[in-house]
Enzyme design. Structure first.
Site, PDB file in Angstrom:
ATOM      1  N   VAL A  66       0.661  -1.542  -0.195  1.00 13.33           N
ATOM      2  CA  VAL A  66       0.217  -0.340   0.094  1.00 13.33           C
ATOM      3  C   VAL A  66       0.762   1.491   0.062  1.00 13.33           C
ATOM      4  CG1 VAL A  66      -1.711   1.414   1.684  1.00 13.33           C
ATOM      5  CG2 VAL A  66      -1.995  -1.428   1.186  1.00 13.33           C
ATOM      6  N   GLY A 111       4.994   4.108   2.791  1.00 14.43           N
ATOM      7  CA  GLY A 111       3.795   2.495   2.375  1.00 14.43           C
ATOM      8  C   GLY A 111       4.258   1.793   3.413  1.00 14.43           C
ATOM      9  N   LYS A 112       3.365   0.695   3.104  1.00 15.94           N
ATOM     10  CA  LYS A 112       3.425  -0.464   4.027  1.00 15.94           C
ATOM     11  C   LYS A 112       2.944  -1.625   2.807  1.00 15.94           C
ATOM     12  CE  LYS A 112       4.709  -1.336   8.810  1.00 15.94           C
ATOM     13  NZ  LYS A 112       5.389  -0.519   9.282  1.00 15.94           N
ATOM     14  N   GLY A 113       3.639  -3.162   3.356  1.00 19.49           N
ATOM     15  CA  GLY A 113       3.511  -4.343   2.498  1.00 19.49           C
ATOM     16  C   GLY A 113       3.414  -5.260   3.299  1.00 19.49           C
ATOM     17  N   ASP A 152       9.771  -4.927   9.054  1.00 27.20           N
ATOM     18  CA  ASP A 152       8.760  -5.812  10.039  1.00 27.20           C
ATOM     19  C   ASP A 152       8.289  -6.424  10.852  1.00 27.20           C
ATOM     20  OD1 ASP A 152       7.349  -2.860  10.584  1.00 27.20           O
ATOM     21  OD2 ASP A 152       5.807  -4.549  10.361  1.00 27.20           O
TER      22      ASP A 152
END
Ligand code: NAD
Length: 422
Positions: A66, A111-113, A152
């Site tokens: 995202v 952002g992040k995934g 993460d």
């Protein structure tokens, strides 16, 4: 992430991210057009990740990337491999990354995934194939100028190396700037591993200066003696604060005279836990939060302090090393008690700041020494703290709202200056 019900129950994290956004947007009196433009993620990619397992069968995993906002620069944020990963969680975490990068004024968006999987049940070879296939699936939207992943929960420097390699193989040459948190040999930055805890320490130093609370002799409690918590504890100990209690997932230790932190770190390294440390007495983890102290550092999980235990917290300062360690109810209870809270998006931003330094070094083909990294980090943390404090004093708000206001204001300004396309 955070719960909205105040206890440990999980509710929609994205709804909470939106709630925080609206509160700050109200203070900034943002109109509906700009709110709608920056509230929702710009892009959310869902992918299916088919992986050949060691026994030969193919298992499909769900993955996401995202990009919440890129008005101020490429999206930046970690990749999580965890069974609880959902699109809503990834959207919430991406939103928080936008504000975190903006509050410390580094030129990145959020952002992040994530991949919904349990790496504890996967072999190393399966994790590598999963990582490479997931990278291939999100490849069209990542890149050093577009979106830069990082580690993460349950991802690490080795996984970043595989992402970098996969991306680089498709381009035909080495592109280290596509991810941060890499092994040092492959362009990782010196100081990245300690950056979050070091940033927490500098935020605490700034808070103490503002509150005229000497760091020397301050009593400190750390909930979660992991990467961020132990580094912050070690630096505070070096500055002659008394770290009187720490915990990990297995238990807590307490010494009213101050724990010997270097020895405790060795004990944890050897035994895997802080429990049974000879230089302190074991206490129940629930007692840790109730200890009278000057500084409490929640550095473990989200929702550690909730409506149920917040009334017992007696710290003067809370430094949120973890993401979302206070529920909204706990936040309200502690504000009522005049507890000075350094909010997560400011307090733990040292990690993403040094990730940014890593990317800068990669893009310029330079290597900074540790002193340069640490000096720049200290500058960023102290400047950002003072900028948030100024807003807090001007709005007579909490530090949390002030941090959100500063961050959202920067994103709004960038959005307005860029104008509306087409
Ligand atoms: P870590 O895994 O190194 O440390 C977490 C520690 O918390 C471990 O020691 C674990 O035993 C302990 N813990 C787990 N459950 C606990 C419980 N119920 N009570 C007490 N302790 C418990 O992780 P980390 O990298 O230090 O991250 C900690 C927090 O900081 C997370 O919320 C993370 O999102 C946040 N954070 C970390 C970074 C970073 O760069 N490491 C950056 C920003 C935010």
């Amino acid at each position: 992430m955070n719960s909205q019900n105040g206890q440990n129950g999980k509710s929609n994290p994205y709804a909470l991210a939106m709630q925080n956004f609206e509160a700050a947007a109200d203070l900034l009196e943002l109109n509906a057009d700009i709110r709608n433009m920056i509230r929702a993620p710009e892009r959310a990619l869902s992918v299916t990740v088919p992986v050949r397992m060691d026994d030969g069968h193919i298992q499909c995993f769900e993955g996401y990337r995202v990009q919440h906002n890129t008005a101020r620069g490429p999206a930046k944020g970690g990749i999580r491999f965890h069974p609880n990963v959902t699109l809503d969680e990834v959207k919430a975490l991406a939103t928080w990354m936008t504000w975190k990068c903006a509050v410390v004024d580094i030129p990145f968006g959020g952002g992040k995934g994530g991949v919904t999987c349990n790496p504890k049940f996967l072999s190393m070879a399966e994790i590598e194939r999963l990582t490479r296939r997931y990278t291939t699936a999100i490849l069209p939207i990542i890149g050093p100028g577009q979106d830069i992943p990082a580690p993460d929960v349950y991802t690490n420097p080795q996984i970043m190396a595989w992402i970098m390699d996969t991306y680089s193989m498709t381009r035909g040459y080495l592109i280290p700037g596509v991810v941060t948190g890499k092994p040092i040999t492959l362009g990782g930055s010196l100081g990245r591993n300690e950056a979050t805890g070091r940033g927490v320490f500098h935020a605490i130093e700034s808070a103490c200066q503002h509150l005229r609370l000497p760091v020397k002799g301050a009593r400190v409690v750390v909930d979660g003696f992991g990467n961020a918590g132990s580094v912050a504890a070690h630096l505070l100990d070096s500055a002659q604060a008394d770290v009187i209690a720490v915990s990990d997932s297995r238990g807590a230790v307490y010494n009213p005279e101050g724990l010997h932190i270097p020895k405790l770190m060795l004990h944890k390294e050897k035994t895997g836990t802080v429990c049974n440390f000879p230089g302190g007495e074991c206490i129940a983890p629930v007692e840790l939060l109730k200890l009278e102290c000057d500084i409490l550092i929640p550095a473990a999980l989200e929702n550690t302090v909730h409506g149920g235990n917040a009334p017992h917290v007696r710290a003067k300062v809370i430094a949120e090393a973890a993401n979302g360690p206070l529920t909204p109810e706990a936040d309200a209870v502690l504000r009522e008690k005049n507890t000075f809270i350094i909010p997560d998006i400011l307090c733990n931003a040292g990690g993403v700041t040094v990730s940014y330094f890593e990317w800068v070094q990669n893009e310029q083909h330079l290597r900074w020494d540790l002193n340069e990294v640490n000096t720049r980090l200290e500058d960023v943390m102290k400047r950002s703290f003072n900028e948030v404090l100024e807003i807090q004093l001007a709005f007579k708000s909490s530090m949390r709202t002030a941090a959100n206001v500063l961050a959202i204001r920067r994103v709004v300004e960038a959005t307005r200056l860029r104008g509306h396309y087409p």
